[in-house]
Design a protein around this motif. Structure first.
Motif, PDB file in Angstrom:
ATOM      1  N   ALA A  89       5.216 -16.048 -10.543  1.00  0.00           N
ATOM      2  CA  ALA A  89       5.834 -17.112 -11.353  1.00  0.00           C
ATOM      3  C   ALA A  89       7.300 -17.230 -10.955  1.00  0.00           C
ATOM      4  O   ALA A  89       8.191 -16.743 -11.652  1.00  0.00           O
ATOM      5  CB  ALA A  89       5.676 -16.804 -12.829  1.00  0.00           C
ATOM      6  N   GLY A  90       7.560 -17.831  -9.828  1.00  0.00           N
ATOM      7  CA  GLY A  90       8.917 -17.928  -9.284  1.00  0.00           C
ATOM      8  C   GLY A  90       9.205 -16.711  -8.425  1.00  0.00           C
ATOM      9  O   GLY A  90       8.614 -15.633  -8.614  1.00  0.00           O
ATOM     10  N   SER A  91      10.131 -16.881  -7.478  1.00  0.00           N
ATOM     11  CA  SER A  91      10.380 -15.759  -6.570  1.00  0.00           C
ATOM     12  C   SER A  91      11.203 -14.672  -7.250  1.00  0.00           C
ATOM     13  O   SER A  91      11.168 -13.522  -6.841  1.00  0.00           O
ATOM     14  CB  SER A  91      11.024 -16.232  -5.268  1.00  0.00           C
ATOM     15  N   ALA A 161      22.400 -18.632   2.026  1.00  0.00           N
ATOM     16  CA  ALA A 161      22.859 -17.732   0.979  1.00  0.00           C
ATOM     17  C   ALA A 161      23.297 -18.425  -0.304  1.00  0.00           C
ATOM     18  O   ALA A 161      23.862 -19.505  -0.283  1.00  0.00           O
ATOM     19  CB  ALA A 161      24.016 -16.895   1.504  1.00  0.00           C
ATOM     20  N   ASN A 162      23.018 -17.753  -1.378  1.00  0.00           N
ATOM     21  CA  ASN A 162      23.582 -18.056  -2.681  1.00  0.00           C
ATOM     22  C   ASN A 162      24.492 -16.885  -3.013  1.00  0.00           C
ATOM     23  O   ASN A 162      24.007 -15.752  -3.029  1.00  0.00           O
ATOM     24  CB  ASN A 162      22.456 -18.153  -3.719  1.00  0.00           C
ATOM     25  N   PRO A 163      25.797 -17.052  -3.216  1.00  0.00           N
ATOM     26  CA  PRO A 163      26.515 -18.283  -3.522  1.00  0.00           C
ATOM     27  C   PRO A 163      27.322 -18.877  -2.361  1.00  0.00           C
ATOM     28  O   PRO A 163      27.975 -19.901  -2.566  1.00  0.00           O
ATOM     29  CB  PRO A 163      27.517 -17.810  -4.575  1.00  0.00           C
ATOM     30  N   GLU A 191      14.285 -16.036   0.805  1.00  0.00           N
ATOM     31  CA  GLU A 191      14.383 -17.282   1.567  1.00  0.00           C
ATOM     32  C   GLU A 191      14.138 -18.501   0.679  1.00  0.00           C
ATOM     33  O   GLU A 191      13.534 -19.492   1.087  1.00  0.00           O
ATOM     34  CB  GLU A 191      13.432 -17.213   2.774  1.00  0.00           C
ATOM     35  N   ALA A 192      14.648 -18.406  -0.560  1.00  0.00           N
ATOM     36  CA  ALA A 192      14.471 -19.503  -1.518  1.00  0.00           C
ATOM     37  C   ALA A 192      15.042 -20.817  -0.971  1.00  0.00           C
ATOM     38  O   ALA A 192      14.593 -21.898  -1.328  1.00  0.00           O
ATOM     39  CB  ALA A 192      15.148 -19.151  -2.841  1.00  0.00           C
ATOM     40  N   TYR A 193      16.061 -20.711  -0.084  1.00  0.00           N
ATOM     41  CA  TYR A 193      16.730 -21.920   0.422  1.00  0.00           C
ATOM     42  C   TYR A 193      16.370 -22.213   1.882  1.00  0.00           C
ATOM     43  O   TYR A 193      17.134 -22.870   2.593  1.00  0.00           O
ATOM     44  CB  TYR A 193      18.255 -21.768   0.267  1.00  0.00           C
ATOM     45  N   ALA A 194      15.212 -21.720   2.320  1.00  0.00           N
ATOM     46  CA  ALA A 194      14.830 -21.864   3.735  1.00  0.00           C
ATOM     47  C   ALA A 194      14.959 -23.300   4.244  1.00  0.00           C
ATOM     48  O   ALA A 194      15.340 -23.531   5.395  1.00  0.00           O
ATOM     49  CB  ALA A 194      13.399 -21.371   3.928  1.00  0.00           C
TER      50      ALA A 194
END
Ligand SMILES: Cc1ncc(COP(=O)(O)O)c(C=O)c1O
Length: 386
Positions: A89-91, A161-163, A191-194
């Motif tokens: 349920a979400g990474s 990357a975050n942030p 890799e949420a922002y791949a």
């Protein structure tokens, strides 16, 4: 124990009804058309209803796992040898489960600074110790190596990357991955922002390295690229030897990922890169707007710095010359100027001598609102910075 920053800023924002948010990491678009259609179709089909209404497989439904395999092996070119796939349920939930499985109390996890706050809390909830390492915004593998102790179990990277918005070059990620293999550590690659790459450095997952499957954990999210943050769907490739432990966590916490969300996720992955591309193009324009606006204000003497040009995700770090701590600066920006950002402290960035850091997220506002938010931000910073 770190406390969650998003609810804290949310609480502030509720005190200022017209507040514009450069705070939370969400995008301005909703999911592909097919997602809603798939959910409706699932509800309208009697035979499907039966399966939606029942528990499903712990690791996820087979159709979605097939699509995930296709995505990871076919599109991202990961070497999935020795790995198992898991839908969560979400990474964030996948990261939490992994921390529960790989950590004994007192075990350490290396997080290059700035860190992502939910990683910190997940490690702490597992009685582990998050070790923030100032290794540079593109983390230097040697500095990470120097932080390894007998209690270290894993190194985490977040790219894009975050942030900071930095896209870590593939060679650096490969070096960190090698380091993990040599020292018997897991490499957790968030890799949420791949999909969110705006510059010339491509996204290059460390899990592509041949033979990396036995020590590499690759985490993906549908929250960002597919605009599905509220649907709660993430997935990962994990070393097969972790699956039994992960099954304990998943079975206890969730039993199975929500099945209707899995139908929706299948439709989203079907829409794929072609659907994402125009959204990235529009985001890239907003990124230019933010960077140009900040550079213009800097040129006019506003005492801010941009520590790195962010080529990924939808974040910009801004250093601010002020005696205020980041938290206090954010409070005053929200309450007095109607614009929210996140304070650097949430990402392990201390407020060093007369400077605070802010993370701006330009994902959530379309261009007119983004312009308005930036205007408010600059008015606020002109008043609050020294
Ligand atoms: C680096 C990183 N990983 C994971 C997440 C959360 O992803 P999900 O919504 O899939 O739990 C975020 C959200 O901000 C993030 O920045």
């Amino acid at each position: 124990m770190l406390t969650p920053v998003i609810p804290r800023v949310g609480e502030l924002m509720r005190r200022r009804a017209d507040c514009l948010s450069l705070a939370q990491g969400m995008v301005s678009w909703g999911p592909p058309e097919g997602v809603h259609e798939a959910a409706k179709a699932a509800l309208n089909t009697e035979s499907t209803m039966a399966s939606l209404d029942r528990y499903g497989p712990m690791e996820g439904d087979p159709e979605l796992l097939d699509a995930v395999r296709q995505e990871l092996a076919g599109r991202q070119h990961l070497d999935l040898d020795g790995t198992a796939l898991l839908v969560t349920a979400g990474s964030n939930m996948a990261f939490h489960a992994i921390a529960q499985v790989i950590l004994d109390p007192g075990d350490e996890v290396i997080l290059p600074l700035p860190w992502y706050f939910n990683h910190v809390m997940a490690i702490q909830l597992a009685a582990g110790v998050p070790v923030g390492v100032p290794a540079g915004l593109v983390p230097d593998p040697e500095r990470l190596a120097a932080a390894i102790t007998p209690r270290t179990r894993a190194i985490v990277t977040v790219s894009p990357a975050n942030p900071s918005g930095v896209v870590i070059p593939g060679a650096v990620l490969a070096a960190i991955n090698r380091l993990c293999a040599e020292r018997g550590l897991f490499h957790i690659s968030d890799e949420a922002y791949a999909a969110f790459v705006h510059g010339s450095v491509p996204h290059h997952p460390p899990g592509r390295t041949r033979g990396s499957g036995s020590h590499t954990i690759t985490l993906h999210s549908l929250s960002k690229a597919y605009g599905m943050a509220g649907w709660r769907l993430g997935y990962g490739a994990v070393p097969s030897q972790l699956l039994a432990g992960l099954a304990q966590v998943q079975d206890t916490v969730m039993i199975c990922p929500p099945r209707i969300t899995q139908r929706a996720a299948l439709a989203a992955l079907g829409a794929g890169a072609a659907w994402i591309a125009p959204r990235m193009a529009s985001l890239k324009e907003r990124r230019s707007l933010v960077l140009d606006t900040l550079a213009g204000a800097q040129a006019q003497g506003l005492p801010i710095t941009i520590p790195v040009v962010p080529d990924g995700a939808f974040y910009v770090l801004v250093g601010c010359a002020t005696p205020l701590a980041g938290e206090a600066l954010v409070e005053r920006l929200v309450l007095e100027h109607g614009v929210a950002a996140l304070p650097g402290e949430a990402f392990g960035l201390g407020d060093g001598e007369g400077a605070a850091q802010l993370r701006l997220s330009y994902g959530m506002l379309d261009t007119p609102l983004l312009k308005a938010a930036l205007e408010r931000l600059l008015v606020g910073l002109r008043e609050l910075l020294v």
